[in-house]
Design an enzyme around this catalytic site. Structure first.
Site, PDB file in Angstrom:
ATOM      1  N   TYR A 157      33.012 -46.196 115.985  1.00  0.00           N
ATOM      2  CA  TYR A 157      32.306 -45.335 116.281  1.00  0.00           C
ATOM      3  C   TYR A 157      31.002 -46.010 116.352  1.00  0.00           C
ATOM      4  CZ  TYR A 157      35.687 -42.818 112.802  1.00  0.00           C
ATOM      5  OH  TYR A 157      36.700 -42.238 112.441  1.00  0.00           O
ATOM      6  N   TYR A 200      40.237 -41.877 120.939  1.00  0.00           N
ATOM      7  CA  TYR A 200      39.566 -41.895 119.294  1.00  0.00           C
ATOM      8  C   TYR A 200      40.115 -43.662 119.825  1.00  0.00           C
ATOM      9  CZ  TYR A 200      38.829 -42.434 114.493  1.00  0.00           C
ATOM     10  OH  TYR A 200      39.174 -42.864 113.149  1.00  0.00           O
ATOM     11  N   LYS A 220      29.840 -43.679 104.364  1.00  0.00           N
ATOM     12  CA  LYS A 220      30.578 -42.641 103.166  1.00  0.00           C
ATOM     13  C   LYS A 220      30.404 -42.368 101.789  1.00  0.00           C
ATOM     14  CE  LYS A 220      32.950 -41.727 106.894  1.00  0.00           C
ATOM     15  NZ  LYS A 220      32.651 -40.678 107.792  1.00  0.00           N
TER      16      LYS A 220
HETATM   17  C1  PLP Z   1      31.052 -46.049 110.874  1.00  0.00           C
HETATM   18  C2  PLP Z   1      31.461 -44.673 110.937  1.00  0.00           C
HETATM   19  N1  PLP Z   1      30.042 -44.156 111.377  1.00  0.00           N
HETATM   20  C3  PLP Z   1      30.561 -42.651 112.236  1.00  0.00           C
HETATM   21  C4  PLP Z   1      31.371 -42.055 110.730  1.00  0.00           C
HETATM   22  C5  PLP Z   1      31.370 -40.825 111.850  1.00  0.00           C
HETATM   23  O1  PLP Z   1      30.633 -40.056 110.485  1.00  0.00           O
HETATM   24  P1  PLP Z   1      31.435 -38.752 110.323  1.00  0.00           P
HETATM   25  O2  PLP Z   1      32.575 -38.521 110.211  1.00  0.00           O
HETATM   26  O3  PLP Z   1      30.603 -37.850 109.254  1.00  0.00           O
HETATM   27  O4  PLP Z   1      31.053 -37.822 111.565  1.00  0.00           O
HETATM   28  C6  PLP Z   1      32.713 -42.638 110.671  1.00  0.00           C
HETATM   29  C7  PLP Z   1      33.205 -41.379 109.923  1.00  0.00           C
HETATM   30  O5  PLP Z   1      34.651 -42.109 109.795  1.00  0.00           O
HETATM   31  C8  PLP Z   1      32.344 -44.303 110.468  1.00  0.00           C
HETATM   32  O6  PLP Z   1      33.528 -44.319 109.949  1.00  0.00           O
END
Ligand code: PLP
Length: 340
Positions: free
Chosen positions: A289, A263, A49
């Site tokens: 993630y 999720y 982010k």
């Molecule tokens: C650590 C991490 N990786 C990946 C993502 C996924 O990114 P995006 O929402 O741009 O797909 C996020 C989203 O919050 C995240 O916090």
């Protein structure tokens, strides 16, 4: 693509490293894996982010706003980093957080929740899962206006045309580093949530004619939805950039088989992936993630979808602060046996 024409704040001193991880690759018995260390980006705790916020916060400042408002789950990396950017810029920050079940948000919890409080969020509103985010954000915006603020609303995950510019920039950074390091990458593996990271990366690769296929490991939505979101955000970003480009069908393959029960819900493969990288390379992933994305990489390598002779670049999008709210998942002795 001329990214320099857009206002941008800088939260990281230079490019994040691309590191070879030989011990991990050896344990995998296959592809040579490299990591793009976006977990080392600037702002509190780093993560993807930060790149999006460089453009989003610059836009907020250009509009004369004084309050950032955004939303996410209760352990949201995006909310932590939006708040961190607000602190750095002297702005207020309001967070709207959704809890999976009533009472799941506990103000004394560890991980990102601890950091919301430490960094001094201006206001935290807890809503139930499944709310309509645009509506919730409009309500918060109206409240901020009524309180005399000039709010700037950042959508879920910072995933819009402005935020995705951060990952178009990252694609250019990766291309330059691969050239400098004489590294020929056969694929990029990345986690897919709200799809802004994927969209920006795909658009950047396309505009640079940097021909590296992307493997997206979904952590929330079915493949079709992740792909549709990425294409929509990439199209919006191309329009914002004033270029004519779209995501080619062969540029990305999505895999939703590693989401598990849902999720944010753990899988044993995620736990194994987090442990393997920690114990082979000393690098931390996160449970929501990157742990699941790495579980996907490991499984695809074991299945032979990722071939043993490939050079794979894992885009480490951060998130490790949330590990500290999930220590129970990893509770065992260093030798591998469970603690009594
Ligand atoms: C650590 C991490 N990786 C990946 C993502 C996924 O990114 P995006 O929402 O741009 O797909 C996020 C989203 O919050 C995240 O916090």
């Amino acid at each position: 693509m001329n990214l320099a024409k857009f206002p941008r704040r800088r939260y990281t001193a230079g490019p994040t490293p691309i590191e070879r991880i030989p011990r991990f690759s050896e344990a995998l018995g296959g592809p040579q894996v490299y990591i793009k260390r976006d977990d080392l980006l600037g702002l509190t705790g780093g993560g993807n982010k930060t790149r999006k916020l460089e453009f989003l916060v610059a836009d907020a400042l250009a509009q004369g706003c004084d309050t950032l408002i955004t939303c996410g789950g209760i352990q949201s990396n995006h909310c932590r980093l939006t708040l961190a950017a607000a602190v750095k810029e002297g702005l207020n920050c309001w967070l709207v957080l959704s809890e999976p079940s009533s009472g799941a948000y506990r103000a004394d919890a560890n991980g990102n929740i601890f950091l919301y409080h430490l960094l001094g969020a201006g206001k935290i509103k807890i809503v139930p899962d499944g709310v309509d985010w645009p509506t919730e954000l409009r309500v918060a915006e109206a409240e901020a206006v009524a309180a005399g603020h000039r709010p700037y609303v950042i959508p879920m995950g910072g995933s819009n045309a402005i935020g995705a510019l951060g990952y178009a920039a990252c694609a250019a950074e990766i291309m330059g580093q691969c050239f400098d390091q004489s590294l020929s990458v056969d694929r990029i593996v990345v986690a897919g949530g709200s799809a802004g990271t994927l969209a920006g990366t795909l658009l950047g690769l396309e505009l640079l004619h940097f021909d590296v296929p992307v493997t997206a490991i979904s952590v929330v939505n079915p493949n079709e939805e992740l792909l549709a979101d990425a294409k929509r955000i990439a199209a919006d970003t191309a329009a914002y950039l004033g270029v004519d480009a779209k995501v080619r069908p062969d540029a990305v393959t999505c895999y939703d088989a590693y989401i598990g029960p849902g999720y944010g819900q753990p899988t044993k493969e995620m736990v194994a992936a987090v442990k393997l990288l920690a114990r082979s390379e000393g690098i931390l992933l996160d449970p929501t993630y990157t742990g699941k994305a790495m579980a996907g990489l490991i499984d695809l390598a074991r299945q032979g979808v990722i071939r043993p002779e490939e050079n794979v670049l894992f885009l480490h999008t951060g998130g490790s602060p949330s590990l500290y709210a999930a220590t129970h998942l990893f509770a065992e002795s260093p030798a591998g046996g469970h603690e009594e």
